[in-house]
Motif scaffolding. Sequence first.
Motif, PDB file in Angstrom:
ATOM      1  N   PRO A 177      -5.426   7.745   0.333  1.00 26.59           N
ATOM      2  CA  PRO A 177      -3.975   7.969   0.301  1.00 26.59           C
ATOM      3  C   PRO A 177      -3.364   7.743  -1.092  1.00 26.59           C
ATOM      4  O   PRO A 177      -2.288   8.255  -1.372  1.00 26.59           O
ATOM      5  N   VAL A 178      -4.069   6.988  -1.959  1.00 24.94           N
ATOM      6  CA  VAL A 178      -3.503   6.652  -3.273  1.00 24.94           C
ATOM      7  C   VAL A 178      -4.054   7.543  -4.387  1.00 24.94           C
ATOM      8  O   VAL A 178      -3.316   7.950  -5.291  1.00 24.94           O
TER       9      VAL A 178
ATOM     10  N   PHE B 205     -15.661  -2.623  -4.115  1.00 20.35           N
ATOM     11  CA  PHE B 205     -14.645  -1.785  -3.451  1.00 20.35           C
ATOM     12  C   PHE B 205     -15.291  -0.513  -2.880  1.00 20.35           C
ATOM     13  O   PHE B 205     -15.043  -0.140  -1.734  1.00 20.35           O
ATOM     14  N   VAL B 206     -16.152   0.103  -3.667  1.00 17.79           N
ATOM     15  CA  VAL B 206     -16.833   1.331  -3.221  1.00 17.79           C
ATOM     16  C   VAL B 206     -17.886   0.992  -2.158  1.00 17.79           C
ATOM     17  O   VAL B 206     -18.121   1.747  -1.217  1.00 17.79           O
TER      18      VAL B 206
ATOM     19  N   ILE C 115     -26.070   6.518  -3.475  1.00 14.39           N
ATOM     20  CA  ILE C 115     -25.668   7.550  -4.446  1.00 14.39           C
ATOM     21  C   ILE C 115     -26.617   7.530  -5.646  1.00 14.39           C
ATOM     22  O   ILE C 115     -27.103   8.570  -6.098  1.00 14.39           O
TER      23      ILE C 115
ATOM     24  N   PHE D 250     -13.109  13.554  -2.279  1.00 12.23           N
ATOM     25  CA  PHE D 250     -11.926  12.696  -2.395  1.00 12.23           C
ATOM     26  C   PHE D 250     -12.346  11.342  -2.993  1.00 12.23           C
ATOM     27  O   PHE D 250     -13.519  11.000  -3.029  1.00 12.23           O
TER      28      PHE D 250
ATOM     29  N   MET E 272      -9.450  -1.806 -12.247  1.00 11.12           N
ATOM     30  CA  MET E 272     -10.420  -2.781 -11.725  1.00 11.12           C
ATOM     31  C   MET E 272     -11.600  -2.824 -12.688  1.00 11.12           C
ATOM     32  O   MET E 272     -11.980  -1.777 -13.224  1.00 11.12           O
TER      33      MET E 272
HETATM   34  N1  3HC Z   1      -5.093   2.429   1.343  1.00  7.51           N
HETATM   35  C1  3HC Z   1      -3.844   2.873   1.211  1.00  7.51           C
HETATM   36  N2  3HC Z   1      -3.004   2.438   0.246  1.00  7.51           N
HETATM   37  C2  3HC Z   1      -3.455   1.490  -0.587  1.00  7.51           C
HETATM   38  C3  3HC Z   1      -4.758   0.972  -0.503  1.00  7.51           C
HETATM   39  C4  3HC Z   1      -5.576   1.478   0.525  1.00  7.51           C
HETATM   40  N3  3HC Z   1      -6.843   1.057   0.683  1.00  7.51           N
HETATM   41  N4  3HC Z   1      -4.918   0.051  -1.476  1.00  7.51           N
HETATM   42  C5  3HC Z   1      -3.768  -0.004  -2.156  1.00  7.51           C
HETATM   43  N5  3HC Z   1      -2.894   0.863  -1.630  1.00  7.51           N
HETATM   44  C6  3HC Z   1      -1.538   1.141  -2.103  1.00  7.51           C
HETATM   45  C7  3HC Z   1      -0.669  -0.055  -1.853  1.00  7.51           C
HETATM   46  O1  3HC Z   1      -0.060   0.034  -0.582  1.00  7.51           O
HETATM   47  C8  3HC Z   1       0.338   0.033  -2.978  1.00  7.51           C
HETATM   48  O2  3HC Z   1       1.371   0.926  -2.636  1.00  7.51           O
HETATM   49  P1  3HC Z   1       2.890   0.436  -2.838  1.00  7.51           P
HETATM   50  O3  3HC Z   1       3.016   0.084  -4.280  1.00  7.51           O
HETATM   51  O4  3HC Z   1       3.690   1.625  -2.440  1.00  7.51           O
HETATM   52  O5  3HC Z   1       3.031  -0.728  -1.939  1.00  7.51           O
HETATM   53  C9  3HC Z   1      -0.440   0.682  -4.139  1.00  7.51           C
HETATM   54  O6  3HC Z   1      -1.572   1.316  -3.517  1.00  7.51           O
HETATM   55  C10 3HC Z   1      -0.890  -0.320  -5.148  1.00  7.51           C
HETATM   56  O7  3HC Z   1      -1.626  -1.327  -4.504  1.00  7.51           O
HETATM   57  P2  3HC Z   1      -1.654  -2.842  -4.879  1.00  7.51           P
HETATM   58  O8  3HC Z   1      -0.376  -3.197  -5.592  1.00  7.51           O
HETATM   59  O9  3HC Z   1      -2.030  -3.634  -3.691  1.00  7.51           O
HETATM   60  O10 3HC Z   1      -2.903  -3.019  -5.842  1.00  7.51           O
HETATM   61  P3  3HC Z   1      -3.257  -2.320  -7.200  1.00  7.51           P
HETATM   62  O11 3HC Z   1      -2.068  -2.007  -8.035  1.00  7.51           O
HETATM   63  O12 3HC Z   1      -4.336  -3.167  -7.750  1.00  7.51           O
HETATM   64  O13 3HC Z   1      -3.903  -0.915  -6.760  1.00  7.51           O
HETATM   65  C11 3HC Z   1      -5.844   0.336  -6.310  1.00  7.51           C
HETATM   66  C12 3HC Z   1      -4.995  -0.857  -5.915  1.00  7.51           C
HETATM   67  C13 3HC Z   1      -5.033   1.627  -6.145  1.00  7.51           C
HETATM   68  C14 3HC Z   1      -7.041   0.365  -5.387  1.00  7.51           C
HETATM   69  C15 3HC Z   1      -6.234   0.179  -7.820  1.00  7.51           C
HETATM   70  O14 3HC Z   1      -6.832  -1.077  -8.009  1.00  7.51           O
HETATM   71  C16 3HC Z   1      -7.192   1.246  -8.315  1.00  7.51           C
HETATM   72  O15 3HC Z   1      -6.791   2.352  -8.662  1.00  7.51           O
HETATM   73  N6  3HC Z   1      -8.496   0.908  -8.363  1.00  7.51           N
HETATM   74  C17 3HC Z   1      -9.547   1.841  -8.789  1.00  7.51           C
HETATM   75  C18 3HC Z   1      -9.908   2.749  -7.645  1.00  7.51           C
HETATM   76  C19 3HC Z   1     -10.977   3.718  -8.024  1.00  7.51           C
HETATM   77  O16 3HC Z   1     -11.468   3.787  -9.134  1.00  7.51           O
HETATM   78  N7  3HC Z   1     -11.365   4.522  -7.039  1.00  7.51           N
HETATM   79  C20 3HC Z   1     -12.429   5.481  -7.189  1.00  7.51           C
HETATM   80  C21 3HC Z   1     -13.669   4.927  -6.596  1.00  7.51           C
HETATM   81  S1  3HC Z   1     -15.027   6.019  -6.805  1.00  7.51           S
HETATM   82  C22 3HC Z   1     -14.943   7.036  -5.478  1.00  7.51           C
HETATM   83  O17 3HC Z   1     -14.147   6.892  -4.593  1.00  7.51           O
HETATM   84  C23 3HC Z   1     -15.943   8.144  -5.456  1.00  7.51           C
HETATM   85  C24 3HC Z   1     -17.063   7.871  -4.522  1.00  7.51           C
HETATM   86  O18 3HC Z   1     -17.854   9.051  -4.426  1.00  7.51           O
HETATM   87  C25 3HC Z   1     -17.925   6.711  -4.932  1.00  7.51           C
END
Ligand code: 3HC
Length: 294
Positions: free
Chosen positions: A146-147, A234-235, A243, A141, A226
């Motif tokens: 959740p997103v 964040f990670v 990793i 995941f 981001m």
């Molecule tokens: N938990 C639950 N919901 C969250 C959340 C969290 N931690 N962070 C944000 N949200 C939700 C918010 O509630 C919001 O929902 P809404 O519009 O219905 O209110 C929606 O996501 C958008 O949030 P924001 O408006 O506060 O902020 P952003 O538009 O900047 O979105 C983000 C935040 C979704 C984290 C976005 O910045 C993003 O997609 N970032 C990149 C994330 C990414 O690349 N993740 C992968 C990491 S690598 C990984 O996981 C693999 C591992 O093996 C390393």
Amino acid sequence: MEIRKVGVLGCGLMGSGIAQVCAQAGYETVVREIDQKFIDKGFGVIEKNLSRAVEKGRMSSEEKESTWSRLKGTLSLEDLKDCDLIIEAVVEDLKVKNELFSQLDKLCPERTIFASNTSSLTIMAMAASTQRQDRFCGLHFFNPVPVMKLVEVVKTIATSQDTIDTCFDFCRKIGKIPILAKDNSGFIVNLLLVPYLLDAIRALEQGVASIEDIDNGMKLGCNHPMGPLTLLDFVGLDTTYNIANIMFEEYREKRYAPPPLLRKMVLAGYYGRKSGKGFYDYTGEKPVPMDLGL
Ligand code: 3HC
């Protein structure tokens, strides 16, 4: 095979998110931790997420209540013995994971599918600690669970097609989009993402640009949500360091080698958002770039 009850090992950032989406989708979900304080913390995050969904009109109060009624925290592995699927999301330590899997292998019936949310270890290295290699796969995941829509479903040389089909079906039922990956360290996403993140640190180390400009470059130039240094915070820098080390061990390629700056930041306890400091300082009202003396 139909999944009815899901077990989750670990209630951290990933485990709590996985538990939330499973319970929300209607699955009875049991989360096992080693200390009640981790369950309380993870369930606190779930409560915040569900309340926000209700406030935003994306979920009714009744749906929130029924989600909670399906969620259970436990300190006992025994409570997972009647699960149809167990998803492991504990620390990235093969010994710890295998200890849990081999105990559960004795407790669970034949039908139970075991899955790991590992970011970089190979699934076969865990499946080998059990007698159910055909019912063992990866379910990777992404944060925030959740997103993020994606789940990498990882097939080892021993995983049965039936297990893969069941997991694809399960991913779709929890609202995710599954993709199939081979059991190579990093699967698809981290194979490409980790060198990119490490290169951003190398660019900073080499004085190519400032923290903010590197982030803005990728945010505005490539439309990433981001920049890479914000994403590293964040990670988690400790997680990324782990990793990268595992992937470097596996491939012996320079692009997976953690840069010295990453190692120094981890030693200093700059783990990113979770510790309050990383490439940015999160202790004030707004994140500000850290002075890393570069
Ligand atoms: N938990 C639950 N919901 C969250 C959340 C969290 N931690 N962070 C944000 N949200 C939700 C918010 O509630 C919001 O929902 P809404 O519009 O219905 O209110 C929606 O996501 C958008 O949030 P924001 O408006 O506060 O902020 P952003 O538009 O900047 O979105 C983000 C935040 C979704 C984290 C976005 O910045 C993003 O997609 N970032 C990149 C994330 C990414 O690349 N993740 C992968 C990491 S690598 C990984 O996981 C693999 C591992 O093996 C390393």
